[in-house]
Design an enzyme around this catalytic site. Structure first.
Site, PDB file in Angstrom:
ATOM      1  N   LYS A 136      15.588  44.413  67.123  1.00 13.44           N
ATOM      2  CA  LYS A 136      16.718  45.134  66.520  1.00 13.44           C
ATOM      3  C   LYS A 136      17.171  44.468  65.211  1.00 13.44           C
ATOM      4  CE  LYS A 136      17.177  48.477  69.540  1.00 13.44           C
ATOM      5  NZ  LYS A 136      16.978  49.888  69.182  1.00 13.44           N
ATOM      6  N   TYR A 141      14.282  41.719  72.445  1.00 12.94           N
ATOM      7  CA  TYR A 141      15.019  42.930  72.068  1.00 12.94           C
ATOM      8  C   TYR A 141      15.853  42.654  70.817  1.00 12.94           C
ATOM      9  CZ  TYR A 141      18.307  46.859  72.600  1.00 12.94           C
ATOM     10  OH  TYR A 141      19.073  47.986  72.394  1.00 12.94           O
ATOM     11  N   SER A 159      21.572  48.119  67.593  1.00 16.12           N
ATOM     12  CA  SER A 159      22.318  47.597  68.739  1.00 16.12           C
ATOM     13  C   SER A 159      23.216  46.482  68.203  1.00 16.12           C
ATOM     14  CB  SER A 159      21.336  47.011  69.754  1.00 16.12           C
ATOM     15  OG  SER A 159      22.021  46.250  70.735  1.00 16.12           O
ATOM     16  N   ALA A 175      15.399  40.392  68.601  1.00 15.85           N
ATOM     17  CA  ALA A 175      14.506  40.204  67.452  1.00 15.85           C
ATOM     18  C   ALA A 175      14.060  41.555  66.893  1.00 15.85           C
ATOM     19  CB  ALA A 175      13.296  39.372  67.872  1.00 15.85           C
TER      20      ALA A 175
HETATM   21  N1  LIG Z   1      22.019  51.904  76.419  1.00 11.93           N
HETATM   22  C1  LIG Z   1      22.481  50.833  75.788  1.00 11.93           C
HETATM   23  O1  LIG Z   1      23.218  50.028  76.366  1.00 11.93           O
HETATM   24  C2  LIG Z   1      22.123  50.621  74.351  1.00 11.93           C
HETATM   25  C3  LIG Z   1      22.889  49.700  73.616  1.00 11.93           C
HETATM   26  C4  LIG Z   1      22.542  49.465  72.285  1.00 11.93           C
HETATM   27  C5  LIG Z   1      21.496  50.150  71.709  1.00 11.93           C
HETATM   28  N2  LIG Z   1      20.770  51.042  72.443  1.00 11.93           N
HETATM   29  C6  LIG Z   1      19.659  51.718  71.792  1.00 11.93           C
HETATM   30  O2  LIG Z   1      19.811  53.111  71.899  1.00 11.93           O
HETATM   31  C7  LIG Z   1      18.525  53.734  71.818  1.00 11.93           C
HETATM   32  C8  LIG Z   1      18.403  54.737  72.945  1.00 11.93           C
HETATM   33  O3  LIG Z   1      18.397  54.032  74.178  1.00 11.93           O
HETATM   34  P1  LIG Z   1      19.012  54.607  75.533  1.00 11.93           P
HETATM   35  O4  LIG Z   1      19.985  53.610  75.999  1.00 11.93           O
HETATM   36  O5  LIG Z   1      19.418  56.007  75.390  1.00 11.93           O
HETATM   37  O6  LIG Z   1      17.729  54.444  76.491  1.00 11.93           O
HETATM   38  P2  LIG Z   1      16.949  55.462  77.443  1.00 11.93           P
HETATM   39  O7  LIG Z   1      17.891  56.291  78.249  1.00 11.93           O
HETATM   40  O8  LIG Z   1      15.952  54.619  78.174  1.00 11.93           O
HETATM   41  O9  LIG Z   1      16.199  56.381  76.394  1.00 11.93           O
HETATM   42  C9  LIG Z   1      15.181  55.873  75.603  1.00 11.93           C
HETATM   43  C10 LIG Z   1      14.407  57.015  74.991  1.00 11.93           C
HETATM   44  O10 LIG Z   1      13.307  56.462  74.238  1.00 11.93           O
HETATM   45  C11 LIG Z   1      12.111  57.112  74.658  1.00 11.93           C
HETATM   46  N3  LIG Z   1      10.960  56.233  74.494  1.00 11.93           N
HETATM   47  C12 LIG Z   1      10.771  55.007  75.049  1.00 11.93           C
HETATM   48  N4  LIG Z   1       9.559  54.536  74.722  1.00 11.93           N
HETATM   49  C13 LIG Z   1       8.970  55.476  73.928  1.00 11.93           C
HETATM   50  C14 LIG Z   1       7.716  55.575  73.292  1.00 11.93           C
HETATM   51  N5  LIG Z   1       6.783  54.626  73.393  1.00 11.93           N
HETATM   52  N6  LIG Z   1       7.444  56.699  72.574  1.00 11.93           N
HETATM   53  C15 LIG Z   1       8.366  57.689  72.481  1.00 11.93           C
HETATM   54  N7  LIG Z   1       9.571  57.647  73.055  1.00 11.93           N
HETATM   55  C16 LIG Z   1       9.861  56.551  73.789  1.00 11.93           C
HETATM   56  C17 LIG Z   1      12.374  57.497  76.117  1.00 11.93           C
HETATM   57  O11 LIG Z   1      11.591  58.587  76.532  1.00 11.93           O
HETATM   58  P3  LIG Z   1      10.183  58.506  77.313  1.00 11.93           P
HETATM   59  O12 LIG Z   1      10.307  57.406  78.321  1.00 11.93           O
HETATM   60  O13 LIG Z   1      10.016  59.863  77.881  1.00 11.93           O
HETATM   61  O14 LIG Z   1       9.171  58.212  76.270  1.00 11.93           O
HETATM   62  C18 LIG Z   1      13.823  57.935  76.041  1.00 11.93           C
HETATM   63  O15 LIG Z   1      13.916  59.267  75.590  1.00 11.93           O
HETATM   64  C19 LIG Z   1      17.502  52.595  71.907  1.00 11.93           C
HETATM   65  O16 LIG Z   1      17.012  52.302  70.630  1.00 11.93           O
HETATM   66  C20 LIG Z   1      18.320  51.427  72.436  1.00 11.93           C
HETATM   67  O17 LIG Z   1      17.788  50.187  72.056  1.00 11.93           O
HETATM   68  C21 LIG Z   1      21.066  51.295  73.753  1.00 11.93           C
END
Ligand SMILES: NC(=O)c1ccc[n+]([C@@H]2O[C@H](COP(=O)([O-])OP(=O)(O)OC[C@H]3O[C@@H](n4cnc5c(N)ncnc54)[C@H](OP(=O)(O)O)[C@@H]3O)[C@@H](O)[C@H]2O)c1
Length: 267
Positions: A159, A155, A142, A157
């Protein structure tokens, strides 16, 4: 025939958001996709959509906060697909609270377990296979892994830990043929904001973001596919993110103000 045709790609956090969008963006190249998350139903529907686009897709439900699940998903993938070419460490959770308002400090441990330690465990199990394939590791960090962000102490920390780990591992892997691509997205529309843990440790339930003004998961996934094809070291998905990376060396106070405004304006 594309870069990933016939390649085995394990994507964590593939049931929603960026992980699911990445699987769908890769599917037309006809890879073998191993899709990991906790929700079996959401994974099955993602696998179904990927299959319709030309991929072979395997749904592997697992809770990656548990180290034994991390090893199991790699074992199942390699047994069923005969190896592993690309690992995408994408599963993640976030928080939304000023540090002094947090009443349940276990949030910090949970963020570290899912955002950082899960990637360490999955990568440890995957590395022998990736070495054989001269493969690729993708770490979805991120902008909060490159600079501080208010309301996101735990968060950011987790990342920063992820970025530090994969920057170091990349050096250890020099000459092995295994590359490391770190992805630092700016805000993306996904489930993560609605699920963000608030001050008491419970999910917010509604996204606080100005979602009409931020990148879609499909747009983020397209940028990621290009970076993966080129085996780039680092992908930062926004202009302000790229600007901040350099500006913090010269005008760190300005970068702090940009981060504070992004959170205040929720975009
Ligand atoms: N969206 C943003 O603004 C943003 C910005 C920067 C970085 N990111 C990063 O991008 C990545 C994806 O995030 P996203 O935004 O797509 O979020 P999201 O829509 O909430 O998706 C997160 C995914 O992680 C899975 N997950 C969560 N806890 C888990 C666990 N304990 N075991 C296995 N799977 C787990 C969730 O599935 P289940 O709940 O079914 O387990 C889901 O498939 C993350 O690392 C996030 O930090 C996101």
């Amino acid at each position: 025939m594309g870069t990933f045709t016939g390649k085995t790609i394990l994507i964590t956090g593939a049931s929603e958001g960026i992980g699911r969008a990445l699987a769908l963006a890769l599917a037309p190249q006809r890879p073998r996709l191993a899709l990991v998350a906790r929700s079996a139903a959401r994974l099955e529907s993602a696998a179904h959509e990927c299959t319709a686009l030309g991929a072979e897709a395997l749904a592997l439900p697992a809770d990656l906060a548990r180290p034994e699940d991390c090893a199991r998903v790699v074992q199942l993938t390699t047994e069923r697909c005969g190896g592993l070419d690309v690992l995408v460490n994408n599963a993640g959770v976030t928080m939304w609270s000023r540090f002094e308002a947090v009443s349940d400090l276990s949030v910090f441990g949970h963020l570290l377990a899912v955002n950082y330690l899960a990637a360490v465990h999955v990568t440890a199990a995957a590395l022998p296979h990736l070495r054989r394939a001269r493969g690729l590791i993708v770490a979805v960090a991120s902008i909060a892994g490159l600079t501080g962000v208010p309301e996101r102490t735990g968060y950011a920390a987790s990342k920063h830990a992820l970025v530090g780990f994969f920057e170091s591992l990349r050096i250890e892997l020099r000459g092995s043929g295994v590359d490391v691509t770190i992805v630092a997205p700016d805000f993306v529309v996904s489930e993560i904001h609605r699920r963000a843990l608030g001050p008491g440790g419970a999910p917010l339930g509604a996204s606080p973001m100005q979602e009409a003004h931020i990148m879609t998961a499909a747009q983020c996934a397209q940028l990621m596919v290009r970076a993966m094809q080129r085996r780039r070291r680092l992908l930062i998905t926004s202009g302000r993110g790229r600007f901040g990376r350099w500006a913090r060396l010269l005008v760190p106070g300005l970068v702090d103000r940009i981060a504070a405004r992004a959170i205040r304006e929720r975009r």
